[in-house]
Design a protein around this motif. Structure first.
Motif, PDB file in Angstrom:
ATOM      1  N   THR A 144       0.562  -0.747   0.059  1.00 49.11           N
ATOM      2  CA  THR A 144       0.010  -0.018   0.088  1.00 49.11           C
ATOM      3  C   THR A 144       1.060   1.217  -0.053  1.00 49.11           C
ATOM      4  O   THR A 144       0.723   1.941  -0.563  1.00 49.11           O
ATOM      5  CB  THR A 144      -0.653  -0.144   1.442  1.00 49.11           C
ATOM      6  OG1 THR A 144      -0.298  -0.575   1.833  1.00 49.11           O
ATOM      7  CG2 THR A 144      -2.019  -0.930   0.739  1.00 49.11           C
ATOM      8  N   GLY A 169       1.936   2.248  -4.108  1.00 50.48           N
ATOM      9  CA  GLY A 169       0.406   2.144  -4.858  1.00 50.48           C
ATOM     10  C   GLY A 169      -0.395   1.021  -5.366  1.00 50.48           C
ATOM     11  O   GLY A 169      -1.071   0.877  -6.578  1.00 50.48           O
ATOM     12  N   SER A 189      -1.029   5.040  -0.506  1.00 52.51           N
ATOM     13  CA  SER A 189      -2.046   5.271  -0.892  1.00 52.51           C
ATOM     14  C   SER A 189      -4.043   5.101  -1.244  1.00 52.51           C
ATOM     15  O   SER A 189      -3.626   3.939  -0.179  1.00 52.51           O
ATOM     16  CB  SER A 189      -1.602   4.535  -2.888  1.00 52.51           C
ATOM     17  OG  SER A 189      -2.830   4.170  -3.369  1.00 52.51           O
ATOM     18  N   THR A 249      -6.478   4.703  -2.634  1.00 50.18           N
ATOM     19  CA  THR A 249      -6.139   4.452  -4.107  1.00 50.18           C
ATOM     20  C   THR A 249      -6.135   2.296  -3.790  1.00 50.18           C
ATOM     21  O   THR A 249      -7.614   1.610  -2.966  1.00 50.18           O
ATOM     22  CB  THR A 249      -5.938   4.261  -5.177  1.00 50.18           C
ATOM     23  OG1 THR A 249      -6.885   5.783  -5.806  1.00 50.18           O
ATOM     24  CG2 THR A 249      -7.209   3.459  -6.337  1.00 50.18           C
ATOM     25  N   SER A 250      -4.889   2.183  -2.583  1.00 52.36           N
ATOM     26  CA  SER A 250      -5.275   1.393  -2.707  1.00 52.36           C
ATOM     27  C   SER A 250      -5.559   0.509  -1.228  1.00 52.36           C
ATOM     28  O   SER A 250      -5.358  -0.428  -1.317  1.00 52.36           O
ATOM     29  CB  SER A 250      -3.233   1.487  -2.062  1.00 52.36           C
ATOM     30  OG  SER A 250      -2.155   1.385  -3.280  1.00 52.36           O
ATOM     31  N   CYS A 258      -4.210  -1.004 -11.862  1.00 57.12           N
ATOM     32  CA  CYS A 258      -2.895  -0.830 -11.277  1.00 57.12           C
ATOM     33  C   CYS A 258      -1.964  -0.280 -12.304  1.00 57.12           C
ATOM     34  O   CYS A 258      -0.959   0.597 -11.568  1.00 57.12           O
ATOM     35  CB  CYS A 258      -2.114  -1.551  -9.657  1.00 57.12           C
ATOM     36  SG  CYS A 258      -3.357  -1.420  -8.274  1.00 57.12           S
ATOM     37  N   ASP A 295      -0.694   5.732  -9.094  1.00 56.61           N
ATOM     38  CA  ASP A 295       0.023   5.950  -7.906  1.00 56.61           C
ATOM     39  C   ASP A 295       1.032   4.807  -7.402  1.00 56.61           C
ATOM     40  O   ASP A 295       1.855   4.845  -7.208  1.00 56.61           O
ATOM     41  CB  ASP A 295      -0.792   5.298  -7.063  1.00 56.61           C
ATOM     42  CG  ASP A 295      -1.846   6.751  -6.526  1.00 56.61           C
ATOM     43  OD1 ASP A 295      -1.600   7.476  -7.234  1.00 56.61           O
ATOM     44  OD2 ASP A 295      -2.928   6.685  -5.656  1.00 56.61           O
ATOM     45  N   GLU A 318       3.917   6.466  -9.276  1.00 50.88           N
ATOM     46  CA  GLU A 318       4.509   7.714  -7.759  1.00 50.88           C
ATOM     47  C   GLU A 318       4.808   6.831  -7.110  1.00 50.88           C
ATOM     48  O   GLU A 318       5.568   7.653  -6.376  1.00 50.88           O
ATOM     49  CB  GLU A 318       3.401   7.834  -8.312  1.00 50.88           C
ATOM     50  CG  GLU A 318       3.497   9.394  -6.588  1.00 50.88           C
ATOM     51  CD  GLU A 318       4.675  10.734  -7.040  1.00 50.88           C
ATOM     52  OE1 GLU A 318       5.018  11.364  -6.493  1.00 50.88           O
ATOM     53  OE2 GLU A 318       4.868  10.493  -8.143  1.00 50.88           O
ATOM     54  N   GLY A 319       4.310   5.684  -6.509  1.00 47.96           N
ATOM     55  CA  GLY A 319       5.368   5.145  -5.123  1.00 47.96           C
ATOM     56  C   GLY A 319       6.277   4.306  -5.913  1.00 47.96           C
ATOM     57  O   GLY A 319       7.294   4.611  -4.996  1.00 47.96           O
ATOM     58  N   TRP A 352      -0.111  11.126  -4.481  1.00 50.06           N
ATOM     59  CA  TRP A 352      -1.221  10.137  -5.080  1.00 50.06           C
ATOM     60  C   TRP A 352      -2.332  10.873  -5.593  1.00 50.06           C
ATOM     61  O   TRP A 352      -2.762  11.948  -4.630  1.00 50.06           O
ATOM     62  CB  TRP A 352      -1.822   9.558  -3.149  1.00 50.06           C
ATOM     63  CG  TRP A 352      -0.512   8.754  -2.409  1.00 50.06           C
ATOM     64  CD1 TRP A 352      -0.584   9.404  -1.403  1.00 50.06           C
ATOM     65  CD2 TRP A 352       0.371   7.489  -3.098  1.00 50.06           C
ATOM     66  NE1 TRP A 352       0.214   7.504  -0.721  1.00 50.06           N
ATOM     67  CE2 TRP A 352       0.804   7.605  -1.952  1.00 50.06           C
ATOM     68  CE3 TRP A 352       0.807   6.679  -4.452  1.00 50.06           C
ATOM     69  CZ2 TRP A 352       1.421   6.160  -1.225  1.00 50.06           C
ATOM     70  CZ3 TRP A 352       1.691   6.111  -4.201  1.00 50.06           C
ATOM     71  CH2 TRP A 352       2.193   5.418  -2.963  1.00 50.06           C
TER      72      TRP A 352
END
Length: 386
Positions: A170, A173, A303, A305-306, A336, A341, A344-345, A359
């Motif tokens: 998580t 992302g 994240s 969303t995660s 994903c 995300d 970005e992660g 995020w």
């Protein structure tokens, strides 16, 4: 004079040849290094798999996954092979996960690595779970993400005082995949939900206490244990279990130390039993204890969303088969890869290492049910098939 010239020419030729041999050797060792990111050997009654990328903490790549799967299938059919052992080289890690930076780079370069990697990885996870022979994973060292996937579904998992278990997805992302939706909700109480959302690290004997490992052995005894397993003559699952039990019983490291989460289990069960991430956050705020506030701080960095797809996946996975969970995880993984995300992660944690991911959406409120539904949609003919 002429002799001197011949001598000079010969020595020049020899140094040229020597340089050539060195270059050839370097090319070969480079090739060997690339080719041998996983070692597959037959020792006594056992097939032995060694993950061999110690500098990268034995991170899994597509090549390794394919090689392991193909050899596993051969050993499963081979009457001379009674059991399979998997371990990591280098003494620091069993396997720290999948090579996610390579996957992110490949997507940016419009390559299809992500489609293939997740598919092959999940097919391998399922093959380990359905293997007809004893499978023993020495999770001696760091075991995260993809490393959990190639150990936890096997029949025997041996932890040591050097074991570090975590599902930290998580924070990049992603979500705890490799069958996380199957084994995490089946841990005691709501512990799996807590581990999945926070990425909390369990160490040493605690990896055994929660049931991620089936046995605990002193790290320095692992090679002796391997020798004893390899020396067995046509062993049954019971014979293998007896050898592991003997070593487990002899281990006294941290035996009297209490489980690190012992005093927090009631809080975890109470706070993480909600059906929404927002409610879990509210429960932690209401609890107000230092432990609850610490988890709140951690969750707020993940994240959004995660967090939401993870919770939905675990709730669903608690009543699904492993195959159903992996099929769903493949859909989620591809969503994903298409999203913001994950990349970005990877940037924030592995590339720039600024640990400050931006995020999108930036908060839970903005992640709608419709957004979530997209992560679980069938891929039609591209769905994972076993």
């Amino acid at each position: 004079m002429r002799q001197q010239n011949v001598w000079r020419l010969m020595s020049r030729f020899n140094s040229f040849r020597r340089t050539n041999i060195i270059l050839q050797h370097l090319r070969m060792s480079k090739h060997t290094e690339a080719a041998e990111d996983v070692l597959l050997e037959k020792k006594g009654c056992a097939g032995v798999i060694t993950l061999n990328r110690p500098k990268l903490l034995n991170a899994l790549n597509l090549n390794m996954t394919q090689k392991i799967y193909s050899q596993l299938k051969k050993w499963e059919q081979d009457s001379e092979t009674s059991l399979i052992i998997i371990k990591g080289a280098g003494g620091k890690a069993f396997c720290a996960g999948g090579d996610i930076r390579a996957i992110s780079d490949a997507i940016k370069a419009k390559q299809k690595l992500a489609e293939l990697f997740f598919k092959e990885e999940y097919i391998l996870n399922n093959a380990i779970a359905s293997l007809q022979k004893p499978y023993i994973a020495f999770i001696d060292g760091i075991t995260m993400g993809g490393g959990v996937g190639i150990s936890v579904h096997g029949q025997f998992r041996v932890a040591t005082e050097k074991s570090v278990f975590s599902m930290p997805e998580t924070a990049i992302g992603l979500f705890p995949d490799v069958g996380g939706g199957y084994f995490l909700p089946r841990l005691q109480g709501k512990l799996g939900y807590f581990l999945a959302l926070t990425g909390f690290r369990l160490k040493g004997r605690d990896v055994y206490r929660v049931g991620i490992a089936t046995h605990f052995v002193d790290s320095e005894k692992v090679s002796m244990l391997e020798e004893d397993l390899v020396a067995l003559k046509s062993p049954s699952k019971e014979n293998v279990a007896d050898v592991l039990e003997t070593y487990h019983t002899q281990s006294k490291i941290d035996q009297d130390k209490s489980f690190i989460l012992e005093e927090h289990l009631d809080k975890i069960n109470r706070c993480f039993s909600a059906n929404t991430v927002e409610q879990i956050i509210e429960n932690l705020q209401q609890d107000g204890s230092p432990f609850a506030l610490e988890q709140l701080k951690v969750i707020n960095q993940m994240s959004p969303t995660s967090l939401k797809i993870t919770l939905r996946h675990l709730i669903k996975g608690s009543s699904q088969t492993l195959k159903d969970v992996l099929t769903e995880e493949y859909r989620m993984s591809q969503a994903c890869m298409r999203g913001h995300d994950f990349h970005e992660g990877v940037r924030a944690v592995l590339v720039d290492k600024d640990q400050s991911p931006k995020w999108k959406p930036a908060n839970l409120k903005e992640v709608t049910d419709e957004d979530l539904d997209n992560y679980f949609k069938s891929l039609g003919s591209n769905d994972l098939k076993f």
